[in-house]
Design a protein around this motif. Structure first.
Motif, short mmCIF file in Angstrom:
data_model
loop_
_atom_site.label_atom_id
_atom_site.label_comp_id
_atom_site.label_asym_id
_atom_site.label_seq_id
_atom_site.Cartn_x
_atom_site.Cartn_y
_atom_site.Cartn_z
N SER A 113 0.85 -1.20 0.00
CA SER A 113 0.00 0.00 0.00
C SER A 113 0.88 1.24 0.00
O SER A 113 1.94 1.27 0.64
CB SER A 113 -0.91 0.02 1.23
OG SER A 113 -1.78 -1.10 1.23
N GLN A 142 -4.17 -2.64 -7.84
CA GLN A 142 -5.47 -3.15 -7.43
C GLN A 142 -6.48 -2.03 -7.25
O GLN A 142 -7.65 -2.15 -7.61
CB GLN A 142 -5.34 -3.95 -6.13
CG GLN A 142 -4.48 -5.20 -6.25
CD GLN A 142 -4.39 -5.96 -4.93
OE1 GLN A 142 -5.14 -5.72 -4.00
NE2 GLN A 142 -3.44 -6.87 -4.85
N SER A 143 -6.04 -0.92 -6.66
CA SER A 143 -6.91 0.24 -6.49
C SER A 143 -6.05 1.50 -6.46
O SER A 143 -4.87 1.46 -6.12
CB SER A 143 -7.72 0.13 -5.19
OG SER A 143 -6.87 0.11 -4.06
N GLY A 144 -6.68 2.63 -6.83
CA GLY A 144 -5.96 3.89 -6.87
C GLY A 144 -5.36 4.17 -8.23
O GLY A 144 -5.54 3.41 -9.18
N LYS A 145 -4.63 5.29 -8.35
CA LYS A 145 -4.03 5.68 -9.61
C LYS A 145 -2.58 6.10 -9.39
O LYS A 145 -2.24 6.68 -8.36
CB LYS A 145 -4.80 6.84 -10.25
CG LYS A 145 -6.21 6.47 -10.72
CD LYS A 145 -6.87 7.63 -11.43
CE LYS A 145 -8.27 7.25 -11.90
NZ LYS A 145 -9.20 7.05 -10.77
N PRO A 205 -6.57 0.79 -11.78
CA PRO A 205 -6.74 -0.62 -11.40
C PRO A 205 -6.55 -1.58 -12.57
O PRO A 205 -7.00 -1.33 -13.68
CB PRO A 205 -8.17 -0.66 -10.87
CG PRO A 205 -8.40 0.70 -10.33
CD PRO A 205 -7.68 1.62 -11.28
N ASP A 206 -5.84 -2.68 -12.27
CA ASP A 206 -5.53 -3.75 -13.22
C ASP A 206 -4.49 -3.37 -14.26
O ASP A 206 -4.22 -4.13 -15.17
CB ASP A 206 -6.79 -4.28 -13.92
CG ASP A 206 -7.76 -4.92 -12.96
OD1 ASP A 206 -7.31 -5.63 -12.04
OD2 ASP A 206 -8.98 -4.71 -13.12
N CYS A 266 -1.36 -2.29 -4.44
CA CYS A 266 -0.90 -3.00 -5.62
C CYS A 266 -0.20 -4.30 -5.24
O CYS A 266 0.17 -4.52 -4.08
CB CYS A 266 0.05 -2.13 -6.44
SG CYS A 266 1.52 -1.62 -5.54
#
Length: 233
Positions: free
Chosen positions: A26, A47-50, A70-71, A98
């Motif tokens: 994180s 996984q989340s965020g930019k 994400p991804d 991530c």
């Protein structure tokens, strides 16, 4: 944000190989996943965020190459190379979670798994083509090409269809737009004012609404590349 087929294939292959060590990490907003000049340690699957990918020039100007969500995969992939260094910065512009895969584990997985290697090479090829088309737009069409192609790429990555046009679901300041284009904020301000007068774009709650995407494409002789090449991530 929709993943490209190449990114999806690579991440699926990674998920299938439980023997490849993965660490969930994180990062708070404005922290760095890596900095220019750091030793290459691995890749990151968001996984989340930019995460914003860019660099600071010797004269202090900030250049932004892409924003990944994400991804998406983050990391300058220099596999099977000695003493490789990152050439760009990766900064979290939102809190980010991530999956990190160490470069040694990635290299071992590529050697053992042909399908993973094929998916990895396909993803790398598309990533390089994205970069080449960005430079093409800048070199062939100058400042207009840089800004207009940035709008088109933003619409493909973060665009949400609305009755009045395409809303870019990402709040960007004029300075941040300028960083994408390698221009000053003053130049971008002037170009945005002209586009607003022409009713090509407008602002809605701090986000851009593109009313006439075809105008932007026509002005830079858009070649209608596959969307997988024409994205900001």
């Amino acid at each position: 944000m929709e993943r490209t087929a190449a990114t999806q294939k690579f991440t699926m292959e990674m998920d299938l190989h439980a023997d490849i060590k993965k660490i969930v990490k994180s990062y708070p907003k404005n922290s760095y996943l890596f900095r220019e000049g750091d030793d290459v340690k691995g890749i990151y699957i968001i996984q989340s965020g930019k995460v914003q990918i860019g660099k600071v020039t010797p004269d202090g100007r900030e250049l932004t190459l892409k924003i990944c969500g994400p991804d998406q995969i983050v990391g300058e992939i220099t596999v099977f190379s000695e003493a490789a260094k990152y050439m760009l910065d990766a900064r979290a512009i939102e809190p980010v979670v991530c999956t990190k895969i160490a470069i040694e584990d990635l290299e071992e997985g590529l050697l053992k798994n042909p399908k993973l290697s094929a998916a990895f090479m396909k993803w790398m090829g598309i990533d390089q083509q994205k970069t080449q088309t960005k430079f093409r737009d800048l070199l062939l069409h100058g400042k207009k090409g840089a800004l207009y192609s940035t709008f088109i790429r933003l619409s493909n990555s973060y665009g949400v269809q609305q009755p009045e046009g395409i809303l870019i679901d990402l709040a960007l300041t004029n300075q941040e737009l300028a960083n994408f284009c390698g221009m000053t904020r003053e130049v971008v301000n002037r170009m945005l004012s002209e586009l607003k007068k022409e009713q090509v774009i407008s602002m809605v709650n701090g986000k851009m609404l593109i009313h006439d995407l075809s105008y932007l494409k026509t002005e830079i002789n858009c070649e209608n590349c596959p969307i997988s090449f024409c994205k900001i991530d």
